[in-house]
Structures are given as C-alpha cells and as structure tokens.
Write an enzyme that holds these catalytic residues in place. Structure first.
Site, PDB file in Angstrom:
ATOM      1  N   HIS A 152     -12.842 -46.093 -32.502  1.00 32.70           N
ATOM      2  CA  HIS A 152     -13.623 -46.057 -33.677  1.00 32.70           C
ATOM      3  C   HIS A 152     -14.097 -44.420 -34.504  1.00 32.70           C
ATOM      4  O   HIS A 152     -13.854 -43.844 -35.648  1.00 32.70           O
ATOM      5  CB  HIS A 152     -14.498 -46.790 -33.800  1.00 32.70           C
ATOM      6  CG  HIS A 152     -14.244 -48.478 -34.220  1.00 32.70           C
ATOM      7  ND1 HIS A 152     -13.845 -48.737 -35.829  1.00 32.70           N
ATOM      8  CD2 HIS A 152     -14.136 -49.795 -34.050  1.00 32.70           C
ATOM      9  CE1 HIS A 152     -13.976 -50.305 -35.882  1.00 32.70           C
ATOM     10  NE2 HIS A 152     -14.274 -50.631 -34.823  1.00 32.70           N
ATOM     11  N   ASP A 159     -12.516 -52.620 -38.901  1.00 33.01           N
ATOM     12  CA  ASP A 159     -13.058 -54.536 -38.462  1.00 33.01           C
ATOM     13  C   ASP A 159     -13.237 -54.979 -39.971  1.00 33.01           C
ATOM     14  O   ASP A 159     -13.840 -53.715 -41.391  1.00 33.01           O
ATOM     15  CB  ASP A 159     -14.596 -53.490 -38.049  1.00 33.01           C
ATOM     16  CG  ASP A 159     -14.542 -53.584 -36.742  1.00 33.01           C
ATOM     17  OD1 ASP A 159     -13.793 -53.509 -35.882  1.00 33.01           O
ATOM     18  OD2 ASP A 159     -16.215 -53.262 -35.856  1.00 33.01           O
ATOM     19  N   GLU A 237     -10.455 -59.797 -31.066  1.00 35.92           N
ATOM     20  CA  GLU A 237     -11.883 -60.306 -31.471  1.00 35.92           C
ATOM     21  C   GLU A 237      -9.883 -60.063 -33.483  1.00 35.92           C
ATOM     22  O   GLU A 237      -9.670 -58.971 -33.570  1.00 35.92           O
ATOM     23  CB  GLU A 237     -12.197 -58.512 -32.188  1.00 35.92           C
ATOM     24  CG  GLU A 237     -13.450 -58.274 -31.027  1.00 35.92           C
ATOM     25  CD  GLU A 237     -13.807 -57.172 -30.985  1.00 35.92           C
ATOM     26  OE1 GLU A 237     -15.029 -56.904 -30.443  1.00 35.92           O
ATOM     27  OE2 GLU A 237     -13.389 -56.309 -31.834  1.00 35.92           O
ATOM     28  N   HIS A 240     -10.543 -56.826 -35.855  1.00 34.52           N
ATOM     29  CA  HIS A 240     -10.132 -55.585 -35.159  1.00 34.52           C
ATOM     30  C   HIS A 240      -8.850 -55.088 -34.983  1.00 34.52           C
ATOM     31  O   HIS A 240      -7.749 -55.387 -34.423  1.00 34.52           O
ATOM     32  CB  HIS A 240     -11.149 -55.051 -33.508  1.00 34.52           C
ATOM     33  CG  HIS A 240     -10.766 -53.789 -33.236  1.00 34.52           C
ATOM     34  ND1 HIS A 240     -11.751 -52.685 -33.289  1.00 34.52           N
ATOM     35  CD2 HIS A 240      -9.384 -52.984 -32.620  1.00 34.52           C
ATOM     36  CE1 HIS A 240     -11.368 -51.679 -33.068  1.00 34.52           C
ATOM     37  NE2 HIS A 240     -10.158 -52.180 -32.668  1.00 34.52           N
TER      38      HIS A 240
END
EC number: 3.4.13.22
Length: 258
Positions: A152, A159, A237, A240
């Site tokens: 990130h 996300d 996730e 993500h």
C-alpha cells in the site's frame, strides 16, 4: 509650505470604513486548491468519481479503534497506472450492474509503523469483537493479516469491495457484530454478501475459503474484473489486490493522505 490637508466630515469617514469592511466580506475567497501529490500519484476521485469510497483508516471504525496516523482525509490515492486500471475494472463491473467500493489505497509508512505499535502494545484490543473475534492482535503479523512492509505504501495496492450499482451510498458503520458472523449482523458495507466484512482477521477471509454460494459468486466477480486489468489478489484477504502492470517504486512513501 504645503497646503493644509482638507478634513473629511465624520459621516464621510464612517461611510468609508463601513464600505471597506462590507466590501471585504462580500469578496469571494479563492477556492481551496488540492494539495499537490508527489509525481505519479493521483486521487482516484478525480479519475472516476463513480467508484465508491469508505476510507476506514481516516476514522475510528477500523481494527485499531482510532484514526490511523497519516490519514488526514478519506481520500483514495494511487499511482496513476493503478488508478487507471481500477477505473477500467469499474467500467467492466458497471456493464454488469455493479460498482467497486474502496476501503484503503495508498498507506503512509507512518500508518504501517502505527500498526506494529498497536500489535505490540499491552493496550486491550477494543475492536477485537468486530474485526478479530478469534485471533489475538499479537498473532496477526505472524498469520499474515498485517504486514510490516506494505505494498500500500508503494501506491499499487488497494482494498476494495463490491456493491450493486443501484445501492445507495452507505455511511461508515459505527458498530457491528463479528466480521465473520452472519451477514445480517456484520458491518453494513454493501447489500452483497462477500463471506466476511472488510478487514476481518479470520480464516473465512481467505479468498478461496468455503463460503456460501452468493458470497462465492460475489468474490469471483470481483477477482475476475480486477484480474482482467492487471491486479493480483492476496490469498488471505478477498479484498486486497496489488497492481502488477507497472514497475513499483523502490521505496515506500510517507506523505499524508489529504
């Protein structure tokens, strides 16, 4: 010898002062200019305002229970190629009746450091009942739910969730049941079930986890649209994604989100 300066009547002086004051109040202020970003970064809202945004770390409803350092505004910022790829994925989904909804984009390195401090702190995990019902915060790095170095911070990770195009914008939740609990009790983020709520530290968050048929279909739709534009999903996730279509910076950034 200079001639004497003529004196104005008192009423004329008062009139001049009042005119000056009211004139200043009537003058429009210059529109606030957005803060310049480092070269190569863009605000997603300026590329495509139809992509929904609920930037969780700019407020207290996240796993730390407070605004995260470095987030001065709820704005999605990305490297331009990643933002443009997200816009293309949005166009694919719009044709199917869906919209993207982003929860985090560029993340300052100071925010990553604050996550490390949070995980190592003896402070009770006040948000565990929502975001981490069964996994202690001290274990989240080892289990892969939080990274000590985040993509990130390179501006290439996002996300993101999925909503119906006809859904109204939803406010950021203020409370919720366990993130891996029944759909009706989780954080109200979308009318679509994606198996867990966003940022859920639980085994069901893994993209390939065994979830209901509708949640599986929604996850697959999200992955398919983003993969077609160069995004790679992080297996633990479902939300993500890293953009793989551009050379990432050699180092993370730490400018604030604003």
């Amino acid at each position: 010898m200079r001639p004497p300066v003529p004196r104005l009547p008192v009423w004329a002086v008062l009139l001049a002062v009042l005119s000056s004051c009211f004139g200043a109040l009537a003058m429009p202020h210059a529109a606030a200019q957005p803060v310049a970003l480092p070269d190569g970064f863009v605000r997603l809202r300026e590329r495509d305002p139809t992509i929904r945004q609920d930037m969780r770390y700019a407020g207290p409803f996240n796993f730390t229970g407070r605004r995260v350092p470095g987030y001065l505004a709820g704005e999605c910022i990305l490297l331009r190629p990643a933002a443009d790829a997200l816009v293309r994925a949005q166009a694919r989904l719009v044709a199917e009746g869906y919209h993207l909804k982003v929860y985090d984009c560029y993340r300052p390195e100071r925010a990553v450091r604050s996550f490390i401090d949070w995980a190592q702190s003896p402070e009770p995990d006040r948000m565990a009942r929502i975001f981490s019902p069964a996994i202690d915060k001290s274990q989240q790095f080892a289990l892969g739910y939080i990274a000590k170095r985040s993509r990130h911070s390179l501006g290439i990770a996002v996300d993101v969730g999925l909503v119906r195009a006809t859904d109204p914008d939803l406010p950021t939740p203020t409370d919720a049941g366990p993130c891996d609990g029944p759909f009706e009790t989780r954080a109200r983020e979308s009318s679509l079930d994606l198996g867990t709520a966003y940022d859920c530290a639980a085994p069901l968050s893994a993209t390939a986890a065994r979830v209901g048929a509708q949640a599986r279909a929604n996850r697959d739709r999200l992955v398919r649209a983003l993969a077609a534009e160069g995004f790679r999903n992080y297996r633990l996730e479902w939300w993500h994604f890293d953009y793989t279509g551009a050379t990432p910076p050699l180092r993370g950034w730490d400018f604030p989100v604003r």
